[in-house]
Design an enzyme around this catalytic site. Sequence first.
Site, PDB file in Angstrom:
ATOM      1  N   THR A 156       3.724  58.789  38.577  1.00 21.66           N
ATOM      2  CA  THR A 156       4.463  57.127  38.714  1.00 21.66           C
ATOM      3  C   THR A 156       3.549  56.378  37.990  1.00 21.66           C
ATOM      4  OG1 THR A 156       4.728  55.233  40.253  1.00 21.66           O
ATOM      5  CG2 THR A 156       3.152  57.178  41.149  1.00 21.66           C
ATOM      6  N   ASN A 157       4.005  55.148  37.394  1.00 21.19           N
ATOM      7  CA  ASN A 157       3.043  54.431  36.497  1.00 21.19           C
ATOM      8  C   ASN A 157       2.518  53.368  37.575  1.00 21.19           C
ATOM      9  OD1 ASN A 157       3.875  54.332  33.290  1.00 21.19           O
ATOM     10  ND2 ASN A 157       5.539  55.041  34.369  1.00 21.19           N
ATOM     11  N   THR A 158       3.255  52.710  38.480  1.00 20.12           N
ATOM     12  CA  THR A 158       2.933  51.778  39.131  1.00 20.12           C
ATOM     13  C   THR A 158       1.524  52.290  40.063  1.00 20.12           C
ATOM     14  OG1 THR A 158       4.880  50.816  39.705  1.00 20.12           O
ATOM     15  CG2 THR A 158       3.301  50.188  41.208  1.00 20.12           C
ATOM     16  N   MET A 173       6.853  59.610  44.470  1.00 19.99           N
ATOM     17  CA  MET A 173       7.175  58.405  44.300  1.00 19.99           C
ATOM     18  C   MET A 173       7.750  57.842  43.060  1.00 19.99           C
ATOM     19  SD  MET A 173       2.997  57.752  45.271  1.00 19.99           S
ATOM     20  CE  MET A 173       2.583  59.115  44.304  1.00 19.99           C
ATOM     21  N   GLN A 196       2.977  48.766  49.044  1.00 14.89           N
ATOM     22  CA  GLN A 196       3.257  48.071  47.672  1.00 14.89           C
ATOM     23  C   GLN A 196       3.420  46.770  48.228  1.00 14.89           C
ATOM     24  OE1 GLN A 196       6.000  50.413  45.566  1.00 14.89           O
ATOM     25  NE2 GLN A 196       4.248  51.469  44.849  1.00 14.89           N
ATOM     26  N   CYS A 242       8.199  52.829  33.899  1.00  7.40           N
ATOM     27  CA  CYS A 242       8.457  53.372  35.470  1.00  7.40           C
ATOM     28  C   CYS A 242       9.054  54.947  35.227  1.00  7.40           C
ATOM     29  CB  CYS A 242       9.414  52.613  36.069  1.00  7.40           C
ATOM     30  SG  CYS A 242       9.800  53.040  37.771  1.00  7.40           S
ATOM     31  N   THR A 243       8.683  55.855  35.991  1.00  2.00           N
ATOM     32  CA  THR A 243       9.220  57.310  35.572  1.00  2.00           C
ATOM     33  C   THR A 243      10.600  57.545  36.181  1.00  2.00           C
ATOM     34  OG1 THR A 243       7.899  57.652  37.951  1.00  2.00           O
ATOM     35  CG2 THR A 243       6.761  58.117  36.053  1.00  2.00           C
ATOM     36  N   GLU A 244      11.088  56.485  36.741  1.00  2.00           N
ATOM     37  CA  GLU A 244      12.565  56.612  36.958  1.00  2.00           C
ATOM     38  C   GLU A 244      13.590  56.186  35.788  1.00  2.00           C
ATOM     39  OE1 GLU A 244      10.551  57.115  40.813  1.00  2.00           O
ATOM     40  OE2 GLU A 244      10.631  55.423  39.226  1.00  2.00           O
TER      41      GLU A 244
END
Length: 243
Positions: free
Chosen positions: A88-90, A15, A57, A202-204
Site C-alpha cells: 500500500t502507498n499510504t 490494505m 487512519q 494508490c495500489t488500487e
Amino acid sequence: MKTIDMKTIGLLGGMSWESTASYYKALNIGVKQALGGLHSAKVSLISVDFHDIALLQQQGDWQSASTILSSEAQRVEASGAECLLICTNTMHKIAEDIQANINIPLLHIADATGAKLKKDKIKKVGLLGTKFTMTEEFYKGRIKEKFNIHAIVPNDANQTIVHNIIYDELCQGVIKAESKQAYLSIIEKLVEHGAEGIILGCTEIGLLVQQTDTEAPLYDTTQIHVDAAIDWALNTNDITQFR
C-alpha cells in the site's frame, strides 16, 4: 532440473486485499516471464484486516497503526522473508517505524517509483492517491529529496473525489465507468498543469485506470514495486539502491 537462487519476498498486505491479490499475481507473472518453465515467486505473505487499519487512519492514530503493522512485519520476517514490501502507498507514512522494528530491508514504494521516473527523465509528475498520500510529505517529499522530482496534486475538490473512490469503491472491488471518467478528467487537468506523467499512487488505482485509457504516461506503483522486488529477488539489482 536446475535450481534458481531466488530470494523470498515478504508481503505485508490486506490494505486492501484487492491490491494485495494484484501483488501476488504480478510477482508470479514476473518471475514466470523471467525464468520460464514452472517457476513462480517465493513469497511470504501476512494479510491484515483493513477495517482496523482504515479506522486508525480516519482517527489519525498512526502510532497504533505502526504498532500493529510493525508486529505483523516481524511475523513476515520470522516466516523466512528476506525483504519486505508494504502493499500500500499510504502506509509508507510509517515505513521508517516498520523498518526500525525488523532486520530485513524494506523496499520503499516511493523509492522504486522515483527510480523509474528518474530513468524516464520525468521531472514533474502528477500524483493520485489517498488524501494522506496527496497532501502529506512522506511521499512527495521523498521523491523530491531523493530524485529531484516535483509532484503536483489535484485541487481539494478533486482530491476528495479521488480519495472517496478509493475507499468506497476500489478497496471493495467496485469498478464504475463513471469513476474511471472522473479519474481521467482529473488526470487531464494535471497534464494541463505540466505533469509529464501520472503516479497511480494508490495500489488500487490500477484496477480502475490503465495505460490504454489515456495518452498521459501512467506509473502504476503496484507494478513498479513488484518489478523492483523481482529484480532484487533474482539478484539483478541491489535493494539498497532504493533506500
